[in-house]
Each structure stands twice: as structure tokens, then as C-alpha cells.
Write an enzyme that holds these catalytic residues in place. Structure first.
Site, short mmCIF file in Angstrom:
data_model
loop_
_atom_site.label_atom_id
_atom_site.label_comp_id
_atom_site.label_asym_id
_atom_site.label_seq_id
_atom_site.Cartn_x
_atom_site.Cartn_y
_atom_site.Cartn_z
N ASP A 124 43.47 -19.61 -38.02
CA ASP A 124 44.72 -20.33 -37.74
C ASP A 124 45.11 -20.26 -36.27
O ASP A 124 46.29 -20.43 -35.94
CB ASP A 124 45.86 -19.81 -38.63
CG ASP A 124 47.00 -20.82 -38.75
OD1 ASP A 124 46.72 -22.03 -38.66
OD2 ASP A 124 48.16 -20.40 -38.90
N ASP A 162 41.18 -25.96 -41.28
CA ASP A 162 41.61 -26.04 -39.88
C ASP A 162 40.60 -25.51 -38.87
O ASP A 162 40.80 -25.67 -37.66
CB ASP A 162 42.94 -25.31 -39.65
CG ASP A 162 44.11 -25.94 -40.37
OD1 ASP A 162 43.94 -27.04 -40.93
OD2 ASP A 162 45.19 -25.33 -40.38
N ASP A 312 54.85 -22.47 -45.70
CA ASP A 312 53.97 -22.68 -44.55
C ASP A 312 54.20 -21.64 -43.47
O ASP A 312 53.34 -21.46 -42.60
CB ASP A 312 54.21 -24.07 -43.94
CG ASP A 312 53.79 -25.19 -44.88
OD1 ASP A 312 52.69 -25.09 -45.46
OD2 ASP A 312 54.55 -26.16 -45.04
#
Length: 338
Positions: A124, A162, A312
Site C-alpha cells: 500500500d 494495487d 478504508d
């Protein structure tokens, strides 16, 4: 993106214990045992598709809690989440045992589990779901254990949400060559399973708009050996937008298939101002329920990869990434089409 929180680990262990000790069938299947503290599902199977519904988790616990409190209408709304298949995100510790328990329970139910491999170093890009394996060697060891946990059982695995899009968008701190090599290793090892389908994450339609910059990283990361790529994980782009984007990317990759995360895209992306529209945006809704009947020859499935109701991150009053947020879950369910 869902982070590794204490709550996720607790719910993951609860799911594993339930699966190992009780041998769950999917909710509604004949002979499915009950979950302590959770009301039994309706006799008719609420989910007739191919994917496994994990009977343990925060949504199921919320249903039980609100029914005990007399909040029957709210509990019924949360059942729009708890009775649908969602991806499990096995955590770093004890991954082989956890994955074996999940895939074993799904196999006994005659269903296919959806799993997410999410432990790449510098995960991330040091954002809300920061973490991941300590180094390349630790990651390979983790992937090996993940693959052993699946064995020869059926599974769908989404590889590292991601990870590639972050590289392409300029994330600092993750060595490009090493990351792509690790992703290729994950694809190769997971594909050793004879019944494992693997989809390499490719971001979403509003992120990397110049798809040409994705092509070589995806190839180096093993997309040609994978079953395809995944789009819209934890995002809110519409099915139409994802399909158009996916078809163009597929054409550039020789016709690769793809899957789309529809867990929270029922109302599309948030149109508000600011740079955090990805983080717990208001007014969103559950999207198309998980299905392999997409009506599109290139879209293998619509899946709920992000678990609806998990935060989130610490924005807009939400808890830390990956923590269950009942109020947000209720909003998603209430805004969804019946």
C-alpha cells in the site's frame, strides 16, 4: 484497501475455527449447521452461485447483535452482506493453516472460495494498509505456504491489489524489479494448484488512464501465466467503466480475461471534491452480487473482493483500515438495489 487489523485477524481465526470444527456448508445448503449466536439462514439457498459464503465474520455477528437488540430491519439489511460470498484476505501469520481451513470448508460445501494474496513488501505504498512481508525472502516463504494451503482444492486468488498500479503511478520505496519478480513468483507458485484460478491486480479505470504504462509491468509480473487480471478492487468504478477499461487492456494483452470487484460500486464513484474520494466516500451502495454469469465473454466474474463494511482507513469518522464499521455497512446495504 483492507488492512491487517486485530479485528481482521480475530474474524479470520473465528472463520477458520468454525470451518475446521463444524465443516460448514454454504448458508442455506441442506444440512448446514448453525453458527453459535447467529440466526439460521432461510431454508432456500440465498446464494445459488459458485462461490463460497463464509458463515463467520463481522457482518454475520452484526446481524445477530442487532436481532438481539430488536433492530430486525437493520439486521435484514446487513444480511445483504452476510449472506453473499466475499473474499477472505488471509493474514501473514499461520497463512497455510488458515488457507487450508478456508478452502477445505468451501470444498465440503461444493463451492469455490475467493482469496486475496496481500502481503507484498512495502504494501500500500506506506498508506492506510501499510505493512507486508519484511523482505523478498519472507514473501516467497509466505507465498509457498499460501499455495500449500490451497493444495489441489478449487480457489480463486486475486494477487496483490494495487501493487502494480502503485509502481506505475510513482510510488517510492518499492524496488520495481524486485516487486515485479515477486509478483511473477506468486503467480507461478499459485498456478501450480491444478484447480486454482489466479488474477493479477491491475488497478481501476480511474487510476492508470494510460494503459500502455501497465502493459510491460503486467507482463513482467506474470499476467500471461495467470488466468487474467482483476479490476476495481476496493474501488467504486461502475461496471460499464470497468468493462470498457478491461476490454481495452485485454486486447493489448492478447485477450486475457478479467474479474471486477462490484462490492461497493452500486452508485459509482464519489463525485465530491478532495483527494480522498477513495476513502469511505459517503452515499455509496453495494453493487452487483457475486456471480460468474456476467454476460460478457471476457469478464469471468463479478466478485466482492473488498469486504463491504470494512473501513478504508481513518477518514470521515471511520476506524482504521480493515476494521468493521457497522454504520457504513448499513449505508451500503440501504442504498443498494433490492
Amino acid at each position: 484497501m483492507s488492512g491487517w487489523s486485530r479485528s481482521r485477524i480475530r474474524y479470520g481465526l473465528a472463520a477458520l475455527a468454525a470451518a475446521l470444527s463444524l465443516g460448514f456448508a454454504a448458508p442455506g445448503d441442506p444440512g448446514a449447521p448453525g453458527v453459535p449466536g447467529v440466526p439460521a439462514p432461510a431454508p432456500a439457498d440465498p446464494y445459488p452461485g459458485p462461490y463460497w459464503v463464509n458463515p463467520a465474520g463481522p457482518a454475520a455477528e452484526q446481524v445477530a447483535e442487532w436481532r438481539r437488540a430488536g433492530r430486525d430491519a437493520d439486521a435484514a439489511l446487513i444480511e445483504r452482506i452476510s449472506l453473499r460470498p466475499q473474499a477472505d484476505w488471509p493474514h501473514p501469520e499461520g497463512v497455510e493453516q488458515e488457507v487450508r481451513g478456508l478452502t477445505g470448508a468451501a470444498a465440503r460445501a461444493g463451492r469455490v472460495p475467493v482469496l486475496v494474496a496481500y502481503n507484498i513488501p512495502y504494501r500500500d505504498c506506506d498508506g492506510e494498509s501499510r505493512g507486508g512481508a519484511a523482505d523478498a525472502a519472507a514473501y516467497r516463504t509466505w507465498v509457498d505456504a499460501f499455495a500449500r494451503g490451497i493444495g489441489d482444492r478449487s480457489a480463486v486468488v486475486v494477487v496483490e491489489p494495487d501493487a502494480i498500479a502503485h509502481l506505475v503511478s510513482g510510488c517510492q520505496g518499492a524496488p520495481s524489479a524486485e516487486r515485479l519478480s515477486l509478483l511473477a513468483y506468486a503467480v507461478k507458485e499459485l498456478k501450480r494448484g491444478p484447480a486454482t484460478k489466479v488474477y493479477l491486480d491491475a488497478g481501476h479505470s480511474a487510476w492508470i488512464t494510460d494503459q500502455s504504462t501497465l502493459l510491460e509491468p503486467l507482463r513482467q509480473a506474470g499476467v500471461e501465466q495467470a488466468d487474467g487480471f482483476a479490476l476495481n478492487v476496493s474501488s467504486f468504478q461502475t461496471n460499464a467503466s470497468s468493462a470498457e477499461y478491461g476490454h481495452r487492456l485485454s486486447a493489448a494483452l492478447g485477450g486475457k480475461h478479467f474479474v471486477v470487484d462490484t462490492s461497493r460500486n452500486g452508485n459509482g464513484p464519489y463525485a465530491g471534491t478532495g483527494t480522498d474520494n477513495w476513502c469511505n466516500p459517503p452515499g455509496r451502495a453495494l453493487g452487483t452480487p457475486p456471480t460468474a454469469a456476467t454476460g460478457d465473454a471476457l469478464i469471468d466474474s463479478y466478485l466482492w473482493i473488498k469486504r463491504p463494511g470494512e473501513s478504508d482507513g481513518a477518514c470521515r469518522g471511520g476506524p482504521a483500515a480493515g476494521r468493521w464499521w457497522p454504520e457504513y455497512a448499513l449505508g451500503l446495504a440501504r442504498a443498494a438495489q433490492p
